[in-house]
Every structure is written in C-alpha cells, then in structure tokens.
Design an enzyme around this catalytic site. Sequence first.
Site, PDB file in Angstrom:
ATOM      1  N   GLU A 138      -2.331  16.862 -14.352  1.00 61.17           N
ATOM      2  CA  GLU A 138      -2.120  17.094 -15.719  1.00 61.17           C
ATOM      3  C   GLU A 138      -0.879  15.849 -15.999  1.00 61.17           C
ATOM      4  OE1 GLU A 138      -1.053  20.023 -13.899  1.00 61.17           O
ATOM      5  OE2 GLU A 138      -2.882  20.886 -14.246  1.00 61.17           O
TER       6      GLU A 138
ATOM      7  N   TYR B 121      -3.554   6.266 -14.546  1.00 61.75           N
ATOM      8  CA  TYR B 121      -4.643   7.295 -14.166  1.00 61.75           C
ATOM      9  C   TYR B 121      -6.170   6.559 -14.496  1.00 61.75           C
ATOM     10  CZ  TYR B 121      -0.760  10.203 -13.303  1.00 61.75           C
ATOM     11  OH  TYR B 121       0.516  10.609 -13.121  1.00 61.75           O
TER      12      TYR B 121
ATOM     13  N   ILE C 243       4.537  12.523  -9.971  1.00 67.56           N
ATOM     14  CA  ILE C 243       4.718  11.204  -9.873  1.00 67.56           C
ATOM     15  C   ILE C 243       6.045  10.680 -10.873  1.00 67.56           C
ATOM     16  CG2 ILE C 243       4.010   8.702  -9.886  1.00 67.56           C
ATOM     17  CD1 ILE C 243       1.279   9.602  -9.111  1.00 67.56           C
ATOM     18  N   ALA C 244       6.957  10.148 -10.261  1.00 66.65           N
ATOM     19  CA  ALA C 244       7.961   9.640 -10.966  1.00 66.65           C
ATOM     20  C   ALA C 244       8.520   8.327 -10.151  1.00 66.65           C
ATOM     21  CB  ALA C 244       9.186  10.629 -11.100  1.00 66.65           C
ATOM     22  N   VAL C 245       8.843   7.373 -11.327  1.00 65.45           N
ATOM     23  CA  VAL C 245       9.418   6.244 -10.884  1.00 65.45           C
ATOM     24  C   VAL C 245      10.923   5.796 -11.996  1.00 65.45           C
ATOM     25  CG1 VAL C 245       9.121   3.628 -10.968  1.00 65.45           C
ATOM     26  CG2 VAL C 245       7.061   5.328 -10.101  1.00 65.45           C
TER      27      VAL C 245
ATOM     28  N   ASN D 254       2.422  10.422 -22.968  1.00 65.57           N
ATOM     29  CA  ASN D 254       2.646   9.551 -21.964  1.00 65.57           C
ATOM     30  C   ASN D 254       1.494   8.540 -21.778  1.00 65.57           C
ATOM     31  OD1 ASN D 254       3.523   8.201 -19.913  1.00 65.57           O
ATOM     32  ND2 ASN D 254       4.177   9.811 -18.553  1.00 65.57           N
TER      33      ASN D 254
END
Length: 143
Positions: free
Chosen positions: A101, A113, A67-69, A106
């Site tokens: 993971e 999560y 997941i990246a934003v 982070n």
Amino acid sequence: MGVDDLPAVMELERATFPADAWSERMMLGELADQPRTRHYIVAERDGRIVGYAGLAVAGDQGDVQTIAVLAEHRRAGVGALMLNALLDEAARRGASAVFLEVRADNAPAQAMYERFGFHQLGLRRGYYDDGTDAITMVRKLDG
C-alpha cells in the site's frame, strides 16, 4: 534490522510518517517474527541509519510492510536498493507476488514502485489515520 537499531529507526519512522507512525511496540512485534515471516533491513551511510524497510511473506504472497528513507538521502537510490533486497528475499522465500500500500499523495514512492514493475490493484479509501487513501499495488515475481 535488529532491536539495537530501534532508536534510530523509530526516530526516522516518526520523521517520515508523522501522521501515522508505527509505535515502538508495533515495530518490536515485527522484529519478533524475524526470520519466520518477516525480513527487516536497514541502510547505513557513514555508520548512520538512513533508511529501513520490511517485508512479510506467508505462503506464496509477500507484502512490503514499510520503506522509509531520511529526507536528505531520498532520490539517491537508497529506497531502490532496499526494495530490490526485499524483492530478492520474497523470491527466495517462494513468493509469486508482492503487494504493498502506498499513500495516494506520495507520487515519488508510487513512481519508484512503478519503475520496479508494480501496478495499481485498487484503492483503500481513508486507509491512513489522517484520512488519506491508499493505493494497493502488486508485482508478480518470476518463477
């Protein structure tokens, strides 16, 4: 997500994960497994890709692959929307649990999560290329 999205996705990948970005070849391999075992999505704002996320499902197990934003769109719900979509897809495909993971350094991702019901399962020491540990997390799905 499709191959046409790859230039923007790879730019975002390198900006978000400078120490351990996936290669274009790795991402193409993931896309090649859609829809059989993979499900990749993009988030757009004003016609621009601002995030992407991927899921692998095999049998009754799902794995959030990534997941990246974009930095300027974080904390605006983009990641949460994509994670919801991945969890819905995992349930649709019959997964009873979803694993992931996350970098031990982070904290914002870990907090997101946890808000979604993931809990820590274990620790993978030195998992990332720069030596950072990975926290493994799991969420059981209703079913």
